[in-house]
Every structure is written in structure tokens, then in C-alpha cells.
Design an enzyme around this catalytic site. Structure first.
Site, PDB file in Angstrom:
ATOM      1  N   LYS A 126       0.834  -1.208   0.000  1.00 14.19           N
ATOM      2  CA  LYS A 126       0.000   0.000   0.000  1.00 14.19           C
ATOM      3  C   LYS A 126       0.865   1.253   0.000  1.00 14.19           C
ATOM      4  O   LYS A 126       0.638   2.190  -0.761  1.00 14.19           O
ATOM      5  CB  LYS A 126      -0.906  -0.008   1.247  1.00 14.19           C
ATOM      6  CG  LYS A 126      -1.567   1.334   1.532  1.00 14.19           C
ATOM      7  CD  LYS A 126      -2.333   1.355   2.842  1.00 14.19           C
ATOM      8  CE  LYS A 126      -1.513   1.473   4.076  1.00 14.19           C
ATOM      9  NZ  LYS A 126      -1.294   2.830   4.614  1.00 14.19           N
ATOM     10  N   ASN A 127       1.880   1.270   0.871  1.00 12.90           N
ATOM     11  CA  ASN A 127       2.647   2.508   1.045  1.00 12.90           C
ATOM     12  C   ASN A 127       3.663   2.761  -0.066  1.00 12.90           C
ATOM     13  O   ASN A 127       4.289   3.813  -0.093  1.00 12.90           O
ATOM     14  CB  ASN A 127       3.329   2.531   2.424  1.00 12.90           C
ATOM     15  CG  ASN A 127       2.306   2.747   3.533  1.00 12.90           C
ATOM     16  OD1 ASN A 127       1.158   3.106   3.262  1.00 12.90           O
ATOM     17  ND2 ASN A 127       2.708   2.515   4.771  1.00 12.90           N
ATOM     18  N   CYS A 129      -4.508  12.656  13.474  1.00 10.23           N
ATOM     19  CA  CYS A 129      -5.215  11.398  13.239  1.00 10.23           C
ATOM     20  C   CYS A 129      -5.060  10.531  14.477  1.00 10.23           C
ATOM     21  O   CYS A 129      -4.460  10.949  15.469  1.00 10.23           O
ATOM     22  CB  CYS A 129      -4.718  10.700  11.991  1.00 10.23           C
ATOM     23  SG  CYS A 129      -3.165   9.876  12.213  1.00 10.23           S
ATOM     24  N   ARG A 176       0.965  14.332  13.525  1.00  3.67           N
ATOM     25  CA  ARG A 176       1.420  14.141  12.148  1.00  3.67           C
ATOM     26  C   ARG A 176       1.423  15.432  11.318  1.00  3.67           C
ATOM     27  O   ARG A 176       0.702  15.557  10.325  1.00  3.67           O
ATOM     28  CB  ARG A 176       0.604  13.045  11.467  1.00  3.67           C
ATOM     29  CG  ARG A 176       0.647  11.754  12.234  1.00  3.67           C
ATOM     30  CD  ARG A 176      -0.043  10.622  11.540  1.00  3.67           C
ATOM     31  NE  ARG A 176       0.700  10.127  10.406  1.00  3.67           N
ATOM     32  CZ  ARG A 176       0.256   9.167   9.602  1.00  3.67           C
ATOM     33  NH1 ARG A 176      -0.922   8.635   9.804  1.00  3.67           N
ATOM     34  NH2 ARG A 176       0.992   8.742   8.592  1.00  3.67           N
ATOM     35  N   ASP A 211       4.890   0.327  12.080  1.00  2.00           N
ATOM     36  CA  ASP A 211       3.681  -0.313  11.530  1.00  2.00           C
ATOM     37  C   ASP A 211       3.531  -1.773  11.960  1.00  2.00           C
ATOM     38  O   ASP A 211       2.529  -2.414  11.629  1.00  2.00           O
ATOM     39  CB  ASP A 211       3.666  -0.206  10.000  1.00  2.00           C
ATOM     40  CG  ASP A 211       3.439   1.227   9.528  1.00  2.00           C
ATOM     41  OD1 ASP A 211       2.996   2.059  10.335  1.00  2.00           O
ATOM     42  OD2 ASP A 211       3.713   1.504   8.350  1.00  2.00           O
ATOM     43  N   ARG A 233      -8.749  -0.288   4.766  1.00  2.00           N
ATOM     44  CA  ARG A 233      -7.942   0.781   4.174  1.00  2.00           C
ATOM     45  C   ARG A 233      -6.593   0.241   3.697  1.00  2.00           C
ATOM     46  O   ARG A 233      -6.037   0.759   2.744  1.00  2.00           O
ATOM     47  CB  ARG A 233      -7.685   1.883   5.198  1.00  2.00           C
ATOM     48  CG  ARG A 233      -8.923   2.642   5.572  1.00  2.00           C
ATOM     49  CD  ARG A 233      -8.589   3.781   6.484  1.00  2.00           C
ATOM     50  NE  ARG A 233      -7.653   4.680   5.814  1.00  2.00           N
ATOM     51  CZ  ARG A 233      -7.269   5.842   6.293  1.00  2.00           C
ATOM     52  NH1 ARG A 233      -7.731   6.259   7.448  1.00  2.00           N
ATOM     53  NH2 ARG A 233      -6.425   6.601   5.637  1.00  2.00           N
TER      54      ARG A 233
HETATM   55  N1  EPU Z   1       6.876  14.464  10.942  1.00  2.00           N
HETATM   56  C1  EPU Z   1       6.922  15.793  11.256  1.00  2.00           C
HETATM   57  N2  EPU Z   1       6.765  16.717  10.251  1.00  2.00           N
HETATM   58  C2  EPU Z   1       6.567  16.341   8.956  1.00  2.00           C
HETATM   59  C3  EPU Z   1       6.513  14.968   8.639  1.00  2.00           C
HETATM   60  C4  EPU Z   1       6.682  14.051   9.660  1.00  2.00           C
HETATM   61  O1  EPU Z   1       7.110  16.156  12.423  1.00  2.00           O
HETATM   62  O2  EPU Z   1       6.429  17.227   8.107  1.00  2.00           O
HETATM   63  C5  EPU Z   1       7.034  13.448  12.008  1.00  2.00           C
HETATM   64  C6  EPU Z   1       5.768  12.634  12.193  1.00  2.00           C
HETATM   65  O3  EPU Z   1       4.833  13.274  13.013  1.00  2.00           O
HETATM   66  C7  EPU Z   1       6.318  11.367  12.809  1.00  2.00           C
HETATM   67  C8  EPU Z   1       7.665  11.217  12.108  1.00  2.00           C
HETATM   68  O4  EPU Z   1       7.985  12.513  11.588  1.00  2.00           O
HETATM   69  O5  EPU Z   1       6.510  11.551  14.175  1.00  2.00           O
HETATM   70  C9  EPU Z   1       7.717  10.214  10.977  1.00  2.00           C
HETATM   71  O6  EPU Z   1       6.581  10.372  10.138  1.00  2.00           O
HETATM   72  P1  EPU Z   1       6.624  10.102   8.571  1.00  2.00           P
HETATM   73  O7  EPU Z   1       6.529  11.407   7.870  1.00  2.00           O
HETATM   74  O8  EPU Z   1       7.764   9.210   8.226  1.00  2.00           O
HETATM   75  O9  EPU Z   1       5.273   9.307   8.370  1.00  2.00           O
HETATM   76  P2  EPU Z   1       4.365   9.365   7.074  1.00  2.00           P
HETATM   77  O10 EPU Z   1       5.230   9.565   5.893  1.00  2.00           O
HETATM   78  O11 EPU Z   1       3.227  10.280   7.296  1.00  2.00           O
HETATM   79  C10 EPU Z   1       4.512   6.817   6.476  1.00  2.00           C
HETATM   80  C11 EPU Z   1       3.544   5.684   6.302  1.00  2.00           C
HETATM   81  C12 EPU Z   1       2.978   5.293   7.662  1.00  2.00           C
HETATM   82  C13 EPU Z   1       4.149   4.862   8.554  1.00  2.00           C
HETATM   83  C14 EPU Z   1       5.172   6.005   8.652  1.00  2.00           C
HETATM   84  C15 EPU Z   1       6.411   5.633   9.441  1.00  2.00           C
HETATM   85  C16 EPU Z   1       2.696   6.097   4.086  1.00  2.00           C
HETATM   86  C17 EPU Z   1       1.557   6.483   3.216  1.00  2.00           C
HETATM   87  N3  EPU Z   1       2.483   6.124   5.404  1.00  2.00           N
HETATM   88  O12 EPU Z   1       3.773   7.883   7.054  1.00  2.00           O
HETATM   89  O13 EPU Z   1       2.126   4.165   7.445  1.00  2.00           O
HETATM   90  O14 EPU Z   1       3.689   4.550   9.841  1.00  2.00           O
HETATM   91  O15 EPU Z   1       5.579   6.405   7.328  1.00  2.00           O
HETATM   92  O16 EPU Z   1       7.034   4.538   8.882  1.00  2.00           O
HETATM   93  O17 EPU Z   1       3.758   5.735   3.593  1.00  2.00           O
HETATM   94  C18 EPU Z   1       0.370   2.701   7.952  1.00  2.00           C
HETATM   95  O18 EPU Z   1       0.567   2.142   6.855  1.00  2.00           O
HETATM   96  O19 EPU Z   1      -0.387   2.196   8.839  1.00  2.00           O
HETATM   97  C19 EPU Z   1       1.022   3.972   8.244  1.00  2.00           C
HETATM   98  C20 EPU Z   1       0.599   4.791   9.207  1.00  2.00           C
END
Ligand code: EPU
Length: 433
Positions: free
Chosen positions: A22-23, A117, A122, A305, A397
Site C-alpha cells: 500500500k505505502n 489522526c 502528524r 507499523d 484501508r
Molecule cells: N513528521 C513531522 N513533520 C513532517 C513529517 C513528519 O514532524 O512534516 C514526524 C511525524 O509526526 C512522525 C515522524 O515525523 O513523528 C515520521 O513520520 P513520517 O513522515 O515518516 O510518516 P508518514 O510519511 O506520514 C509513512 C507511512 C505510515 C508509517 C510512517 C512511518 C505512508 C503512506 N504512510 O507515514 O504508514 O507509519 O511512514 O514509517 O507511507 C500505515 O501504513 O499504517 C502507516 C501509518
């Protein structure tokens, strides 16, 4: 609203086939916005989030065709809108992945801010700062991010925190920028590398994806491409954990064991027997699992995850374990539900202390997010009696027909509607988290 009913106590046996990631699929669908030519993706999981992303792209004027068997064809010949509305973004945070491609191709984007969320605040500040570095001007208006750039130019982007979708957004935007972009402290997740593979097939010049420094030499245009999405490593880990907690002996096919190194190593420490093939795993549950501590970290470490699913396992292991969540500040929503089943878990800040070997009993449970829902299914497989998990749209999802796949392995599991009758799995409700 649909629910899943499980009667615990049946060991798992047989073979399960893993779907595409998915990701990886989510950013790859968005990458199709970078070109007017068709992008064809295979092995895309037919899960709710991918459908939602399809709607987001259709709203921009792209032609999105879902074919049987996990193929999606996207042609964004002309973009008639650059606005991702709150109604769509609030249902799926990953919609923020359209920001980079839209600014790069259409020179502007209007994307609703996603808001918090179930697993944490996030924020997307790092995405925005990085796009500003590439020359986009960003302003906030009425809950929307408005981004504009006559021409993006390459820059050095050093992320303070490793961010998966942030890295992906910059990689996509930088592919069409003038000159070189260097991303430091980049996310190293296999999904980032898979996106880079697709972008390179589209004509992008990217080096170093999969490591912490990624270099992107911008090109003036990208073209269509065809790509097969990598297998879902979290779905794979979830089925390994399911076998371990239910007992039994299963084969997990169409997976990529190398993407699960930290998970396989940790699960072996608990006594689970895992044999690795090139694209399959044989999993044999031990008579008794041992406790083992874990801390979630970015790839290649143990993934956040898999944290919830691992916690379900530890409730059944001998001894006490500590599980520390370092990625998201609020990813323990499953704890209260596990406690209602009889688990002995204490939260101390970011650490959960799990006393193992507690008998679990079936209960009425509420799913709160995708991975928490998977954790509850696993606990239910080990519980005495019947468990009913409500709000299973969270599961739909990100997991393709997980109930059918578990039933295929011999679990006593079925999907029921509000009235208690059985329903077809693909009848996913229109409302999301
Ligand atoms: N963060 C910030 N600012 C930003 C972006 C991130 O502070 O602008 C923080 C987040 O709050 C968090 C950390 O950085 O504490 C890491 O977040 P990241 O940005 O890596 O998460 P994401 O890209 O929003 C993806 C996956 C998530 C997975 C995370 C961590 C996708 C679509 N989603 O989210 O997947 O948990 O990376 O590996 O790729 C899931 O599939 O259940 C899921 C939540």
C-alpha cells in the site's frame, strides 16, 4: 457498518499470498501526475486507500482505470484542477503526496491540511519547508496549503526527522526541478526505493534511494512507464505474527524477506521458526514464545507499523517485555482494547510494559486505526471464545481481504453486517476514519 467475528483457538495452516505494498502504491499513483503519458502499475493492492487516491487524481482530471488483478492505469494528460479538498484529505493523510507532483508539473497546488489522526498530530511542516527550499512559495489559507512555483530549482534538503512521505514528495518534485537536489537524512524505507525505481523508469535521474542521501538531477519532462509494486512488508509481518500467536505452520508467498530483516530477526528471538526463501517464508509457531524488548525506529530498524501486532504477540510470550514507540506519540490505542481482553499492559510515557502469558478472552472491540485493528485480530486468534471487532473499515484501508486470507489458513473468522448476517468482503463502507 461491518464487523469481523473471530472465534479463537484454531492453529493456522496452509499458504497465504501477500498483496502489493500500500505505502509504495500510494506515492506511485501520485507520481503519474508528473507526466501526461500513461503510467501502468501492477501488483497494486485493491484496498480502500488506493481507491481514495484514485478519486483524488480523478478530481484533478486524470483518467484512472482499475483493472482486475491489481493493475492500475493512470493518464494525467491534462490537469483540470490542482485542488485536493478537505473532504478527501481528511479521510487519508497520504493525499499530501500530491503536493510535490502538482507543484512540479502544474506549478501550483491547493491541498487541504490533513489535521491530526488516531496515531498522532502528524504535521507536514517538513514537506513544506523542503518544497520552499526548492523554490515554491507556500501560504496557508482557510485550512489549505497553497503552493506556487514558476520553476522549481534543485537545492539541498536536510530533514531534521526522517520522514517517509516527506522524502517521497521531495523526490517527485525534484525530478522536474532545474539542477541537482540532495536529500540528506532521507527515509530509507523500501517504499522510497520502489518509488525511485518507478521515477527512473519515467526518465528521472535519481541516485542513492534506499540510503540516507539521495541525489536527484532534475529533467525537463518525464514520460510514461510500467512498474510492478513491491510486496507489502507489513502485511507479510502481520501474517507471520498471526501464525505465531494462533499456532501452526504456514507458508507466506509473494513476499520479499529482505525487506523484513529487523522483523524476522526479532520474531526469531521470540522462538518463532522462520525459513526464508527468495520470495517466500515458512513460519512455524513455537510451543511457547519468549519475551523480547523492541523499539520502533525508521527503516532498516523495527517498523512502527508492526508495533501493535508485536504487542499482541508479547501478551502471549513467557516473561515481561518492553515496547517503545519512538515514531508516533499516540500509537497505543490498541492497548485499552487488549486490556479489555485480559492483557496485562502498563504504559509509561512512550514505553509499554507487557506481562506475558496472560489468558485472553473474546470481547466486543473497537478498531481505531489500521495497524491497531490488525493487532486486535491477532489477539482474537489467541483468545478463548468469540471476539467481534467493530469499525473494520480501518482494516480495509490497508489490508486486502485479510479476513478471507485468514479463513483460507483455517481461522474461524467471518465478516458480518450490523444485523449479524454475513456480508461479502468487498462491500466496503463509504465512510473512512
Ligand atoms: N513528521 C513531522 N513533520 C513532517 C513529517 C513528519 O514532524 O512534516 C514526524 C511525524 O509526526 C512522525 C515522524 O515525523 O513523528 C515520521 O513520520 P513520517 O513522515 O515518516 O510518516 P508518514 O510519511 O506520514 C509513512 C507511512 C505510515 C508509517 C510512517 C512511518 C505512508 C503512506 N504512510 O507515514 O504508514 O507509519 O511512514 O514509517 O507511507 C500505515 O501504513 O499504517 C502507516 C501509518
Amino acid at each position: 457498518m461491518e464487523k469481523i467475528r473471530i472465534v479463537g483457538g484454531r492453529p493456522l495452516e496452509g499458504t497465504v499470498r501477500i498483496s502489493g505494498a500500500k505505502n509504495a502504491s500510494l506515492p506511485e499513483v501520485c507520481a503519474a501526475l508528473l507526466t501526461g503519458q500513461p503510467v501502468v502499475l501492477h501488483n497494486v493492492p485493491e484496498v480502500r486507500d488506493i481507491r481514495t487516491m484514485g478519486h483524488v487524481l480523478s478530481d484533478f482530471g486524470a483518467d484512472v482505470q482499475f483493472r482486475v488483478g491489481g493493475t492500475v492505469e493512470i493518464t494525467a494528460a491534462e490537469l483540470t484542477s490542482v485542488e485536493a479538498t478537505y473532504d478527501l484529505v481528511k479521510t487519508m493523510r497520504a493525499s499530501v503526496l500530491v503536493l510535490g507532483p502538482l507543484v512540479a508539473r502544474a506549478r501550483q497546488a491547493r491541498v487541504s491540511l490533513p489535521g491530526g489522526c488516531a496515531i498522532g498530530a502528524r504535521p507536514i511542516n517538513l514537506h513544506l519547508q523542503a518544497l520552499e527550499k526548492l523554490g515554491a512559495s507556500i501560504r496557508m489559507a482557510s485550512g489549505y496549503v497553497e503552493a506556487q512555483a514558476d520553476r522549481l530549482r534543485g537545492a539541498e534538503v536536510a530533514f531534521d526527522t526522517v520522514t517517509v512521505t516527506g522524502t517521497e514528495n521531495v523526490m517527485m518534485a525534484a525530478s522536474l526541478a532545474d539542477g541537482e537536489t540532495i536529500i540528506r537524512n532521507a527515509a530509507q524505507e523500501p517504499e522510497v526505493s520502489d518509488l525511485a525505481d518507478l521515477l527512473v523508469k519515467m526518465g528521472a535521474r535519481i541516485q542513492g534511494a534506499g540510503g540516507s542521501t539521495i541525489r536527484i538531477e532534475g529533467v525537463s519532462s518525464l514520460h510514461g512507464a510500467e512498474h510492478r509494486v513491491i510486496p507489502d512488508r507489513i502485511e507479510t509481518g502481520t501474517f507471520v505474527a498471526a501464525c505465531a500467536i494462533a499456532g501452526g505452520d504456514i507458508e507466506v508467498r509473494n513476499c520479499h524477506p529482505a525487506h523484513l530483516r529487523a522483523v524476522i530477526d526479532k520474531l526469531r528471538e521470540t522462538g518463532i521458526r522462520i525459513e526464508e526463501g527468495p520470495d517466500n517464508l515458512r513460519v512455524r509457531a513455537p510451543r511457547t514464545m519468549r519475551s523480547s524488548d523492541v523499539t520502533t525506529v525508521p527503516y532498516p530498524g523495527f517498523p512502527t507499523d508492526m508495533q501493535a501486532q508485536y504487542m499482541a504477540l508479547m501478551t502471549q510470550a513467557a516473561g515481561t517485555s518492553t515496547i517503545t514507540e519512538t515514531i508516533f506519540e499516540n500509537r497505543y490505542m490498541h492497548v485499552a482494547e487488549l486490556q479489555r481482553m485480559g492483557a496485562d499492559i502498563r504504559i509509561d510515557g512512550r514505553t509499554a510494559i507487557v506481562s506475558g502469558h496472560t489468558p485472553l478472552s473474546g470481547a466486543q472491540l473497537m478498531a481505531t486505526d489500521l495497524r491497531a485493528s490488525a493487532c486486535l485480530l491477532l489477539a482474537a486468534l489467541a483468545a478463548r471464545g468469540e471476539t467481534v471487532v467493530d469499525r473494520v473499515y480501518h482494516l480495509d484501508r490497508g489490508y486486502y481481504r485479510i479476513d478471507e486470507k485468514l479463513r483460507g489458513l483455517g481461522a474461524d473468522i467471518e465478516r458480518i453486517d450490523q444485523g449479524g448476517g454475513r456480508r461479502a468482503t468487498d462491500a466496503v463502507p463509504a465512510v473512512e476514519a
